[in-house]
Write a protein that holds these residues in place. Sequence first.
Motif: not given
Length: 446
Positions: A271-285
Amino acid sequence: MSGYLCLKHSPPPPPPPPALSKPHLPLRNTILGTALSFGLLFSFPSVSALQLPSQPCPHRQPPQETLQTAPEVVTNQGLVEEAWQIVNDTFLDTGRHRWSQDTWQLKREAILSNSIQTRSKAHQIIKRMLSSLGDPYTRFLSPDEFSKMARYDMTGVGINLKEVPDENGDLRLEVLGIILDGPAHSAGVRQGDEILAVNNVEVKGKSAFEVSSLLQGPNGTSVTIQVKHGYCGPVESIEVQRQLVARTPVFYRLEQLDSGVTPVGYIRLKEFNALARKDLVIAMKRLQDMGASYFILDLRDNLGGLVQAGIEIAKLFLKEGDTVIYTVGRDPQLQKAIVSDTSPLIKAPVVVLVNDKTASASEIVASALHDNCRAVLVGKRTYGKGLIQSVFELDDGSGVVITVGKYVTPHHNDINGNGIEPDFQKLPAWDDISQHLKKCSMPQQG
């Protein structure tokens, strides 16, 4: 949740007498309707229960119905005219094309040709007036519903409700959207369930906003929800623990495909919650550091959430200047392109997995990556939810929810009601994916 776009609706200056499209309304210039545009930032396939701001919007307390003969702040006719004018100024017909300013003007004249004796009658007229638009998301809010919505606090149970009239015209509530692995989903509530009672209080005939207030409570406490599974399914009482703290919606792993030759970074976004972008960046890196040369972004069963989070996530894959999405509406504020203003975090080829429950913010991300030749889409056609609603306060503390805009993909395709067709139904070979993206990126010969 924060960042809701607040709009103000004020009636335009009266036109010359021959102009019939925007008649003069007897509204005081000091009273402005407050609009909360929640389609821009929080979007499930419905607009009912969870799409509300974290900070209350300005509103007046609803007046008490009394038998006093003192003059009212707003007349019943004035209230109906106010609702009529908001539709006239802002409504975007995205469905059955029933609406035009000429026919809407005729409706105003027919409605106001008779005296409106009571406030209750005025509210009923507004309801029928909005219902005639044929838009399932445009509706009336009583003063009590608007007041509850304005001070609404997230319940944390992770469901989105839709009001459905039964054969007698009474409202019943269905679960239209549910956050995967959220409190309600984990406890056994499913999409399509009918809500029968909350803490032993029957909800038949109650609005989504009334039931939302019943679901509210302190973090960590429990609420018992009685549901009927499906149309003719069993009835079950389910205890759900409220959870106000957002959990990470990101799951990732490195996979070795093609006999271990191709390292692929797999990311599931629930889902797109308040943590989505931050945690996605961590996962991608982390996946990049682990050697991922391709990425799979799994948006299957992702019903949406914070649309702004979806927009910011799409930018992680796009070049500066790429269009993320277009918003379309009659208000000039909604006639714009949302453009990426950063460089991409990764440049590796991307596969986006989608299905018929990929909706709203997920469709924005999928279409942005697809139309900018950053990803191929694999799976089934998406849900098709791309509308923007605003909530306007009326002079007596009631309100109207109006569809004011919609999202259009970078290739100018209308998402709403259509969804997005994937490039492949099944995952192709990685060489085919690379060739597809290369061909997509080549300038078209005119």
